[in-house]
Design a protein around this motif. Sequence first.
Motif, PDB file in Angstrom:
ATOM      1  N   ASN A   1     -16.877   5.883  -7.588  1.00 54.57           N
ATOM      2  CA  ASN A   1     -18.292   5.757  -7.195  1.00 54.57           C
ATOM      3  C   ASN A   1     -18.452   5.647  -5.682  1.00 54.57           C
ATOM      4  OD1 ASN A   1     -19.031   5.866  -9.847  1.00 54.57           O
ATOM      5  ND2 ASN A   1     -19.312   3.657 -10.090  1.00 54.57           N
ATOM      6  N   ARG A   2     -17.399   5.170  -5.010  1.00 54.16           N
ATOM      7  CA  ARG A   2     -17.435   5.098  -3.544  1.00 54.16           C
ATOM      8  C   ARG A   2     -17.014   6.431  -2.913  1.00 54.16           C
ATOM      9  NH1 ARG A   2     -13.793   0.021  -2.316  1.00 54.16           N
ATOM     10  NH2 ARG A   2     -13.829   0.930  -0.241  1.00 54.16           N
ATOM     11  N   GLY A   3     -16.782   7.448  -3.719  1.00 52.35           N
ATOM     12  CA  GLY A   3     -16.432   8.767  -3.191  1.00 52.35           C
ATOM     13  C   GLY A   3     -14.958   8.920  -2.866  1.00 52.35           C
ATOM     14  N   LEU A   4     -14.093   8.073  -3.469  1.00 52.06           N
ATOM     15  CA  LEU A   4     -12.666   8.093  -3.123  1.00 52.06           C
ATOM     16  C   LEU A   4     -11.798   8.802  -4.175  1.00 52.06           C
ATOM     17  CD1 LEU A   4     -12.343   4.401  -1.816  1.00 52.06           C
ATOM     18  CD2 LEU A   4     -12.926   6.474  -0.543  1.00 52.06           C
ATOM     19  N   GLY A   5     -12.432   9.602  -5.042  1.00 52.32           N
ATOM     20  CA  GLY A   5     -11.699  10.216  -6.154  1.00 52.32           C
ATOM     21  C   GLY A   5     -10.577  11.145  -5.744  1.00 52.32           C
ATOM     22  N   SER A   6     -10.649  11.705  -4.541  1.00 47.99           N
ATOM     23  CA  SER A   6      -9.576  12.633  -4.138  1.00 47.99           C
ATOM     24  C   SER A   6      -8.441  11.919  -3.417  1.00 47.99           C
ATOM     25  CB  SER A   6     -10.145  13.745  -3.256  1.00 47.99           C
ATOM     26  OG  SER A   6     -10.695  13.166  -2.094  1.00 47.99           O
ATOM     27  N   GLU A   7      -8.547  10.591  -3.242  1.00 47.05           N
ATOM     28  CA  GLU A   7      -7.437   9.857  -2.604  1.00 47.05           C
ATOM     29  C   GLU A   7      -6.335   9.584  -3.635  1.00 47.05           C
ATOM     30  OE1 GLU A   7      -8.680   6.440  -0.337  1.00 47.05           O
ATOM     31  OE2 GLU A   7      -9.838   7.704   1.033  1.00 47.05           O
ATOM     32  N   GLY A   8      -5.163   9.214  -3.123  1.00 44.37           N
ATOM     33  CA  GLY A   8      -4.037   8.911  -4.002  1.00 44.37           C
ATOM     34  C   GLY A   8      -4.325   7.688  -4.854  1.00 44.37           C
ATOM     35  N   ASN A   9      -3.699   7.625  -6.044  1.00 45.92           N
ATOM     36  CA  ASN A   9      -4.031   6.519  -6.952  1.00 45.92           C
ATOM     37  C   ASN A   9      -3.538   5.156  -6.468  1.00 45.92           C
ATOM     38  OD1 ASN A   9      -1.727   6.398  -9.759  1.00 45.92           O
ATOM     39  ND2 ASN A   9      -1.303   7.084  -7.674  1.00 45.92           N
ATOM     40  N   HIS A  10      -2.711   5.141  -5.411  1.00 43.64           N
ATOM     41  CA  HIS A  10      -2.309   3.860  -4.818  1.00 43.64           C
ATOM     42  C   HIS A  10      -3.447   3.242  -3.996  1.00 43.64           C
ATOM     43  CE1 HIS A  10      -1.385   7.163  -2.130  1.00 43.64           C
ATOM     44  NE2 HIS A  10      -1.418   6.340  -1.101  1.00 43.64           N
ATOM     45  N   ALA A  11      -4.528   4.017  -3.764  1.00 43.29           N
ATOM     46  CA  ALA A  11      -5.710   3.457  -3.079  1.00 43.29           C
ATOM     47  C   ALA A  11      -6.432   2.449  -3.978  1.00 43.29           C
ATOM     48  CB  ALA A  11      -6.650   4.572  -2.631  1.00 43.29           C
ATOM     49  N   LEU A  12      -5.849   2.171  -5.145  1.00 42.64           N
ATOM     50  CA  LEU A  12      -6.359   1.108  -6.029  1.00 42.64           C
ATOM     51  C   LEU A  12      -6.558  -0.198  -5.251  1.00 42.64           C
ATOM     52  CD1 LEU A  12      -6.986   0.069  -8.912  1.00 42.64           C
ATOM     53  CD2 LEU A  12      -4.532  -0.366  -9.195  1.00 42.64           C
ATOM     54  N   ILE A  13      -5.696  -0.427  -4.270  1.00 47.43           N
ATOM     55  CA  ILE A  13      -5.784  -1.682  -3.506  1.00 47.43           C
ATOM     56  C   ILE A  13      -7.147  -1.815  -2.815  1.00 47.43           C
ATOM     57  CG2 ILE A  13      -4.785  -0.822  -1.332  1.00 47.43           C
ATOM     58  CD1 ILE A  13      -3.184  -3.566  -1.330  1.00 47.43           C
ATOM     59  N   LYS A  14      -7.816  -0.688  -2.551  1.00 47.07           N
ATOM     60  CA  LYS A  14      -9.117  -0.766  -1.875  1.00 47.07           C
ATOM     61  C   LYS A  14     -10.151  -1.501  -2.734  1.00 47.07           C
ATOM     62  CE  LYS A  14      -8.727   3.276   1.127  1.00 47.07           C
ATOM     63  NZ  LYS A  14      -9.376   4.512   1.584  1.00 47.07           N
ATOM     64  N   ALA A  15     -10.000  -1.444  -4.047  1.00 47.26           N
ATOM     65  CA  ALA A  15     -10.928  -2.176  -4.925  1.00 47.26           C
ATOM     66  C   ALA A  15     -10.725  -3.681  -4.751  1.00 47.26           C
ATOM     67  CB  ALA A  15     -10.709  -1.765  -6.376  1.00 47.26           C
ATOM     68  N   LEU A  16      -9.459  -4.084  -4.595  1.00 44.94           N
ATOM     69  CA  LEU A  16      -9.176  -5.522  -4.407  1.00 44.94           C
ATOM     70  C   LEU A  16      -9.578  -5.962  -2.999  1.00 44.94           C
ATOM     71  CD1 LEU A  16      -5.642  -5.783  -6.056  1.00 44.94           C
ATOM     72  CD2 LEU A  16      -7.880  -6.038  -7.113  1.00 44.94           C
ATOM     73  N   GLU A  17      -9.366  -5.066  -2.014  1.00 39.59           N
ATOM     74  CA  GLU A  17      -9.752  -5.400  -0.637  1.00 39.59           C
ATOM     75  C   GLU A  17     -11.248  -5.682  -0.538  1.00 39.59           C
ATOM     76  OE1 GLU A  17      -6.422  -2.926   1.972  1.00 39.59           O
ATOM     77  OE2 GLU A  17      -8.333  -1.966   1.481  1.00 39.59           O
ATOM     78  N   GLU A  18     -12.013  -4.917  -1.293  1.00 41.86           N
ATOM     79  CA  GLU A  18     -13.462  -5.121  -1.293  1.00 41.86           C
ATOM     80  C   GLU A  18     -13.792  -6.529  -1.808  1.00 41.86           C
ATOM     81  OE1 GLU A  18     -15.884  -2.345  -1.003  1.00 41.86           O
ATOM     82  OE2 GLU A  18     -17.605  -3.074  -2.156  1.00 41.86           O
ATOM     83  N   MET A  19     -13.102  -6.930  -2.879  1.00 42.48           N
ATOM     84  CA  MET A  19     -13.347  -8.269  -3.447  1.00 42.48           C
ATOM     85  C   MET A  19     -12.877  -9.359  -2.490  1.00 42.48           C
ATOM     86  SD  MET A  19     -12.000  -7.970  -7.332  1.00 42.48           S
ATOM     87  CE  MET A  19     -12.117  -6.459  -8.234  1.00 42.48           C
ATOM     88  N   ALA A  20     -11.754  -9.103  -1.805  1.00 44.57           N
ATOM     89  CA  ALA A  20     -11.158 -10.124  -0.930  1.00 44.57           C
ATOM     90  C   ALA A  20     -11.780 -10.113   0.466  1.00 44.57           C
ATOM     91  CB  ALA A  20      -9.651  -9.880  -0.820  1.00 44.57           C
ATOM     92  N   ASP A  21     -12.543  -9.063   0.750  1.00 49.90           N
ATOM     93  CA  ASP A  21     -13.128  -8.865   2.075  1.00 49.90           C
ATOM     94  C   ASP A  21     -12.067  -8.924   3.175  1.00 49.90           C
ATOM     95  OD1 ASP A  21     -15.131  -8.312   3.857  1.00 49.90           O
ATOM     96  OD2 ASP A  21     -15.697 -10.409   4.171  1.00 49.90           O
ATOM     97  N   ARG A  22     -10.963  -8.219   2.936  1.00 50.49           N
ATOM     98  CA  ARG A  22      -9.931  -8.076   3.960  1.00 50.49           C
ATOM     99  C   ARG A  22      -9.173  -6.782   3.708  1.00 50.49           C
ATOM    100  NH1 ARG A  22      -6.658 -12.432   4.863  1.00 50.49           N
ATOM    101  NH2 ARG A  22      -5.166 -11.032   5.838  1.00 50.49           N
ATOM    102  N   LYS A  23      -8.557  -6.241   4.764  1.00 59.64           N
ATOM    103  CA  LYS A  23      -7.776  -5.015   4.623  1.00 59.64           C
ATOM    104  C   LYS A  23      -6.304  -5.310   4.840  1.00 59.64           C
ATOM    105  CE  LYS A  23     -11.032  -1.367   5.439  1.00 59.64           C
ATOM    106  NZ  LYS A  23     -11.591  -0.409   6.356  1.00 59.64           N
ATOM    107  N   VAL A  24      -5.473  -4.676   4.041  1.00 58.39           N
ATOM    108  CA  VAL A  24      -4.035  -4.886   4.083  1.00 58.39           C
ATOM    109  C   VAL A  24      -3.401  -3.875   5.040  1.00 58.39           C
ATOM    110  CG1 VAL A  24      -1.960  -4.584   2.674  1.00 58.39           C
ATOM    111  CG2 VAL A  24      -3.888  -5.873   1.773  1.00 58.39           C
ATOM    112  N   GLY A  25      -2.350  -4.314   5.755  1.00 58.42           N
ATOM    113  CA  GLY A  25      -1.566  -3.384   6.567  1.00 58.42           C
ATOM    114  C   GLY A  25      -2.241  -3.036   7.886  1.00 58.42           C
ATOM    115  N   SER A  26      -1.724  -1.983   8.525  1.00 55.93           N
ATOM    116  CA  SER A  26      -2.237  -1.621   9.853  1.00 55.93           C
ATOM    117  C   SER A  26      -3.669  -1.110   9.771  1.00 55.93           C
ATOM    118  CB  SER A  26      -1.327  -0.565  10.468  1.00 55.93           C
ATOM    119  OG  SER A  26      -1.037   0.415   9.515  1.00 55.93           O
ATOM    120  N   ALA A  27      -4.385  -1.178  10.883  1.00 61.00           N
ATOM    121  CA  ALA A  27      -5.793  -0.803  10.912  1.00 61.00           C
ATOM    122  C   ALA A  27      -5.993   0.674  10.599  1.00 61.00           C
ATOM    123  CB  ALA A  27      -6.387  -1.123  12.260  1.00 61.00           C
ATOM    124  N   GLU A  28      -7.093   1.029   9.941  1.00 66.15           N
ATOM    125  CA  GLU A  28      -7.374   2.430   9.565  1.00 66.15           C
ATOM    126  C   GLU A  28      -7.852   3.227  10.752  1.00 66.15           C
ATOM    127  OE1 GLU A  28      -9.931   2.372   6.081  1.00 66.15           O
ATOM    128  OE2 GLU A  28      -8.505   3.650   5.059  1.00 66.15           O
TER     129      GLU A  28
END
Length: 295
Positions: A268-295
Amino acid sequence: MADLGFIGLGIMGRGMASNLIASGHRPLVWNRTPSRYEGIDAHRADSPRDLGARSEIVFVCVSDSPDVEEVVFGPQGAIHEMAPGAVIVDHSTISPAATQDFSARAAERGVAWVDAPVSGGSEGAERGTLAVMAGGPAEALERARPYMEAYSKSIVHIGEEPGSGQTAKAVNQVLVVINALAVSEGLLLADAAGLDLQTTLSAVEGGAAGSWMLSNRGPQVIQRDWRPGFTIDLQVKDLRIALEEADRLGVPMPGLALVFQLYKALQNRGLGSEGNHALIKALEEMADRKVGSAE
Ligand code: NAP
């Protein structure tokens, strides 16, 4: 050597076809979008129908059940001019119920259907190390096996029942995505605690927590590299198939249902063509933080 045809030169199909060619086979190939022929040293068929007319064994690797139906049974489908005794090996991940229907329709024309979904990611297709789970007639699988060995490290016959390979693939996807959630939560926790992510990954991957997902996709998450080996769109398709099977069999699968919802949110956020490891982005949204180096 049998005359071979290969339909579908996407992320997976191109790796498989390339390994077939590298092993000395000369498959005829067809892909809907011509740009995907680039780098494939093989003769092109005009259509799946043309390919079917000239092949004893037709390999298929397209996206979903309607796509398999189109390239095999559509007006320009492969089946129309295939000779009785020919074999179709479907490497796509599709529904077991659709597979039973396709197998029965192929049998009416004397063509054997082997459902043979694969696991091992784009890397597995490229390196020729896929794991194949096959359903359908053993005799037909044995005819195709020597060619499939060009891109597979393991080929297991699950059973004669059409669709049993696809059902095993649904099991595979349950294991994969719940592991992907574990990798995401583990990296989120490590990041929140201020641990070095690569060091933490190296420490845990050799122990009981080690997995293909952690070793192959964990580093991509840390690098925030969302290029797909396997897209979120395809993963949603696979989880829908697994949930339908679970529902049909009356088996509760709360973990699978949860991951499906998280992937739907990413779509729904338009991320369907990203790799399935982008699953972490759903948790980042809940945690309000980003993992790893800056995008
Ligand atoms: P992909 O890169 O998106 O390629 C899809 C292929 O299917 C392309 O060749 C595409 O043709 C073709 N296709 C789709 N719909 C079609 C239609 N209606 N008519 C004709 N051709 C059609 O996908 P992929 O990653 O290779 O995945 C292929 C299958 O393997 C899927 O069932 C997937 O679930 C499964 N799989 C993938 C992975 C992985 O890691 N990628 C792992 C295991 C299993 P165009 O080029 O014209 O679009």
